[in-house]
Design a protein around this motif. Structure first.
Motif, PDB file in Angstrom:
ATOM      1  N   MET A   1       0.849  -1.194   0.000  1.00  0.00           N
ATOM      2  CA  MET A   1       0.000   0.000   0.000  1.00  0.00           C
ATOM      3  C   MET A   1       0.883   1.241   0.000  1.00  0.00           C
ATOM      4  SD  MET A   1      -2.893   1.152   2.763  1.00  0.00           S
ATOM      5  CE  MET A   1      -3.924  -0.239   2.319  1.00  0.00           C
ATOM      6  N   MET A   2       0.453   2.259  -0.719  1.00  0.00           N
ATOM      7  CA  MET A   2       1.218   3.499  -0.762  1.00  0.00           C
ATOM      8  C   MET A   2       1.209   4.202   0.577  1.00  0.00           C
ATOM      9  SD  MET A   2       0.086   5.396  -4.235  1.00  0.00           S
ATOM     10  CE  MET A   2       1.074   6.785  -3.722  1.00  0.00           C
ATOM     11  N   LYS A   3       2.302   4.891   0.874  1.00  0.00           N
ATOM     12  CA  LYS A   3       2.327   5.728   2.062  1.00  0.00           C
ATOM     13  C   LYS A   3       1.464   6.956   1.833  1.00  0.00           C
ATOM     14  CE  LYS A   3       6.939   4.362   3.623  1.00  0.00           C
ATOM     15  NZ  LYS A   3       8.302   4.831   3.941  1.00  0.00           N
ATOM     16  N   ASN A  80      -2.278  -0.813  -5.932  1.00  0.00           N
ATOM     17  CA  ASN A  80      -1.610   0.445  -6.296  1.00  0.00           C
ATOM     18  C   ASN A  80      -2.403   1.276  -7.306  1.00  0.00           C
ATOM     19  OD1 ASN A  80       0.708  -0.045  -4.667  1.00  0.00           O
ATOM     20  ND2 ASN A  80       1.476  -1.437  -6.237  1.00  0.00           N
ATOM     21  N   ARG A  81      -3.728   1.141  -7.285  1.00  0.00           N
ATOM     22  CA  ARG A  81      -4.534   1.868  -8.265  1.00  0.00           C
ATOM     23  C   ARG A  81      -4.424   3.381  -8.070  1.00  0.00           C
ATOM     24  NH1 ARG A  81      -7.756  -0.399  -4.460  1.00  0.00           N
ATOM     25  NH2 ARG A  81      -9.345   0.872  -3.425  1.00  0.00           N
ATOM     26  N   ASP A  82      -4.312   3.838  -6.814  1.00  0.00           N
ATOM     27  CA  ASP A  82      -4.177   5.276  -6.577  1.00  0.00           C
ATOM     28  C   ASP A  82      -2.951   5.820  -7.301  1.00  0.00           C
ATOM     29  OD1 ASP A  82      -6.272   6.316  -4.880  1.00  0.00           O
ATOM     30  OD2 ASP A  82      -5.527   5.000  -3.322  1.00  0.00           O
ATOM     31  N   GLN A  83      -1.826   5.163  -7.091  1.00  0.00           N
ATOM     32  CA  GLN A  83      -0.579   5.649  -7.687  1.00  0.00           C
ATOM     33  C   GLN A  83      -0.639   5.610  -9.205  1.00  0.00           C
ATOM     34  OE1 GLN A  83       2.973   3.464  -6.578  1.00  0.00           O
ATOM     35  NE2 GLN A  83       4.238   5.287  -6.899  1.00  0.00           N
ATOM     36  N   LYS A  84      -1.201   4.530  -9.743  1.00  0.00           N
ATOM     37  CA  LYS A  84      -1.270   4.404 -11.200  1.00  0.00           C
ATOM     38  C   LYS A  84      -2.139   5.513 -11.799  1.00  0.00           C
ATOM     39  CE  LYS A  84      -2.404   1.104 -14.892  1.00  0.00           C
ATOM     40  NZ  LYS A  84      -1.081   1.171 -15.521  1.00  0.00           N
ATOM     41  N   GLY A  94      -3.526   9.765 -18.922  1.00  0.00           N
ATOM     42  CA  GLY A  94      -4.432   8.889 -18.195  1.00  0.00           C
ATOM     43  C   GLY A  94      -5.697   8.612 -18.979  1.00  0.00           C
ATOM     44  N   PRO A  95      -6.663   7.946 -18.356  1.00  0.00           N
ATOM     45  CA  PRO A  95      -7.921   7.609 -19.018  1.00  0.00           C
ATOM     46  C   PRO A  95      -8.839   8.815 -19.122  1.00  0.00           C
ATOM     47  CG  PRO A  95      -8.025   6.981 -16.720  1.00  0.00           C
ATOM     48  CD  PRO A  95      -6.618   7.480 -16.958  1.00  0.00           C
ATOM     49  N   ASP A  96      -9.887   8.659 -19.909  1.00  0.00           N
ATOM     50  CA  ASP A  96     -10.925   9.682 -20.004  1.00  0.00           C
ATOM     51  C   ASP A  96     -12.058   9.415 -19.011  1.00  0.00           C
ATOM     52  OD1 ASP A  96     -10.063  11.245 -22.524  1.00  0.00           O
ATOM     53  OD2 ASP A  96      -9.981   9.148 -23.147  1.00  0.00           O
ATOM     54  N   VAL A  97     -12.155   8.178 -18.577  1.00  0.00           N
ATOM     55  CA  VAL A  97     -13.127   7.757 -17.574  1.00  0.00           C
ATOM     56  C   VAL A  97     -12.455   6.692 -16.715  1.00  0.00           C
ATOM     57  CG1 VAL A  97     -15.355   6.609 -17.165  1.00  0.00           C
ATOM     58  CG2 VAL A  97     -15.104   8.170 -19.106  1.00  0.00           C
ATOM     59  N   PHE A  98     -12.695   6.732 -15.412  1.00  0.00           N
ATOM     60  CA  PHE A  98     -12.189   5.638 -14.574  1.00  0.00           C
ATOM     61  C   PHE A  98     -13.125   5.377 -13.409  1.00  0.00           C
ATOM     62  CE2 PHE A  98     -10.122   9.454 -12.879  1.00  0.00           C
ATOM     63  CZ  PHE A  98     -10.121   9.289 -11.494  1.00  0.00           C
ATOM     64  N   TYR A  99     -12.955   4.209 -12.825  1.00  0.00           N
ATOM     65  CA  TYR A  99     -13.781   3.761 -11.704  1.00  0.00           C
ATOM     66  C   TYR A  99     -13.177   4.279 -10.410  1.00  0.00           C
ATOM     67  CZ  TYR A  99     -16.114   0.435  -8.521  1.00  0.00           C
ATOM     68  OH  TYR A  99     -16.842  -0.141  -7.508  1.00  0.00           O
ATOM     69  N   ALA A 100     -14.027   4.784  -9.522  1.00  0.00           N
ATOM     70  CA  ALA A 100     -13.552   5.315  -8.242  1.00  0.00           C
ATOM     71  C   ALA A 100     -14.448   4.827  -7.115  1.00  0.00           C
ATOM     72  CB  ALA A 100     -13.532   6.840  -8.273  1.00  0.00           C
ATOM     73  N   ILE A 101     -13.890   4.845  -5.914  1.00  0.00           N
ATOM     74  CA  ILE A 101     -14.629   4.456  -4.719  1.00  0.00           C
ATOM     75  C   ILE A 101     -14.745   5.669  -3.791  1.00  0.00           C
ATOM     76  CG2 ILE A 101     -14.038   2.011  -4.878  1.00  0.00           C
ATOM     77  CD1 ILE A 101     -11.804   2.456  -2.876  1.00  0.00           C
ATOM     78  N   PRO A 102     -15.596   5.582  -2.762  1.00  0.00           N
ATOM     79  CA  PRO A 102     -15.936   6.782  -1.984  1.00  0.00           C
ATOM     80  C   PRO A 102     -14.777   7.509  -1.323  1.00  0.00           C
ATOM     81  CG  PRO A 102     -17.587   5.107  -1.623  1.00  0.00           C
ATOM     82  CD  PRO A 102     -16.500   4.457  -2.434  1.00  0.00           C
TER      83      PRO A 102
END
Length: 414
Positions: A1-3, A80-84, A94-102
């Motif tokens: 996990m990222m710091k 590591n999705r945050d960092q990517k 980056g993408p034009d659309v991506f999936y995110a969580i709350p």
């Protein structure tokens, strides 16, 4: 996990870059054509890659049939999705659309990383969305995403234990006071009443009780409320359960109580749709109850959404894809494959012939997605530490709540 500091640095850098890019040319919705190409980042939502690929082909086809635009779906791992995501957006590739969580959305929105979607939503039948599903898509009164899935956690009761303590499985507890009566009866007959997993997320431990008490952790305007009267009431309830022995001795740090539940020694556990397989494989006869109520009826349930970065080269096409992927037809396709609960009321009929999921789908109206704040993720360990200290007998509920409030204020003042 990222710091935490690594994420913060990336957020600050990206926020600065995006502010510079957008200062003279704010992206707004227009009646212009929807064309060109967009890239959409998704995750593996199940273990069946083939079924998901076919699902995305159908969803993309429904979009490309309507618009003169081409969609490329790219599946990225959860790790590591945050960092990517942040690194790609900072490099403007980056993408034009991506999936995110709350807990991602408010961090990104607060730094100016997301496109406001409100100007695009006038024709989107927003009344069809479950109100609780939209909570996690809004920051400071603006919409930055559209939800595609929800969960609703609630109590699963062991029917054999219910009968052993002289209660009726057709008349389950609905309030704290009723649950206390059942907990006392369970304790007297040698059972634990509930699985409190103190080593896990606050979303599954303190927060549901805090919301049921009518409390909040922190507002979007940085008002810390965890130590008001309602918040302290939740601390007291958890402390009472531990002191009375209604929850196991290891509840301060436990991650699960599967062995106790599977052995038929526990009255109730918290579960959701993704818990059904394990619960059914346990071989125990169980029933599902609505979320408990004190001042409010509430529970935890995450929300998954699609968002558009503010530096997309094609905001019209991206916004229209978000609307398309979250329409009722495509929510049926997505959630039939993933077995999550649709966020559109009209799409919940996919579970009409599934007893348990149909019942759980009724409870998303009570499901809150956590603390919607840029510091929501960072303050969790601080709160958890104070709850654990209280359960160890080293602080009163009021002292623990006050200490948690001070820690939160220190974090948001940095």
């Amino acid at each position: 996990m990222m710091k935490k500091n690594s994420i913060l640095i990336l957020l600050i850098i990206l926020g600065t870059l995006l502010a510079a890019c957008n200062s003279d040319d704010e992206a707004t919705a227009t009646d212009g054509e929807v064309s060109g190409e967009i890239t959409v980042w998704v995750h593996p939502y199940t273990s069946d890659a083939e079924a998901e690929s076919a699902m995305w082909d159908e969803i993309v086809a429904s979009y490309e049939e309507k618009f003169d635009a081409t969609v490329t779906i790219e599946t990225i791992p959860w790790g590591n999705r945050d960092q990517k995501i942040l690194t790609a957006l900072a490099a403007n590739n980056g993408p034009d659309v991506f999936y995110a969580i709350p807990d991602q959305m408010p961090q990104y929105a607060d730094e100016g990383m997301l496109l406001e979607l409100d100007p695009y939503l006038e024709d989107n039948n927003m009344d069809d969305f479950v109100d609780s599903a939209l909570v996690s898509t809004k920051w400071q009164g603006k919409s930055y995403g559209l939800p595609i899935l929800q969960e609703a956690y609630t109590l699963f009761y062991n029917v054999d234990v219910i009968k052993a303590i002289g209660k009726d499985p057709e008349n389950l507890p609905s309030t704290w006071s009723e649950f206390e009566e059942w907990a006392k009866a369970a304790k007297e007959e040698g059972y634990y009443a509930y699985s409190y997993q103190g080593g896990g997320s606050m979303n599954g431990t303190l927060y549901p009780f805090l919301w049921q008490a009518g409390g909040k952790v922190i507002t979007q305007d940085d008002e810390v409320m965890i130590n008001n009267a309602e918040g302290v009431e939740a601390f007291k309830f958890i402390n009472k359960m531990y002191e009375k022995g209604w929850i196991p001795e290891d509840s301060i740090t436990a991650m699960n109580h599967d062995a106790i539940w599977n052995a038929g020694e526990m009255l109730a556990v918290q579960g959701s749709g993704i818990s059904l397989t394990n619960l059914q494989e346990s071989g125990l006869n169980f029933v599902i109850a609505p979320p408990l109520k004190n001042k409010e009826q509430a529970t935890y349930g995450t929300t998954g959404m699609f968002v558009v970065p503010s530096n997309t080269d094609n905001p019209n096409a991206a916004a229209e894809f978000v609307k398309t992927v979250t329409n009722a037809e495509n929510q049926r396709k997505f959630n039939t494959v993933t077995q999550y609960i649709p966020t559109r009321k009209s799409a919940k009929d996919i579970f009409d012939d599934q007893k348990y999921l149909k019942q759980l789908a009724q409870y998303t109206q009570y499901a809150l997605p956590g603390v919607i704040h840029p510091q929501g993720r960072n303050i969790m360990p601080m709160i958890q530490a104070e709850v654990q200290t209280m359960m160890e007998g080293k602080k009163t509920p009021q002292e623990a709540a006050d200490a948690a409030a001070e820690a939160i204020k220190g974090e948001i003042d940095k």
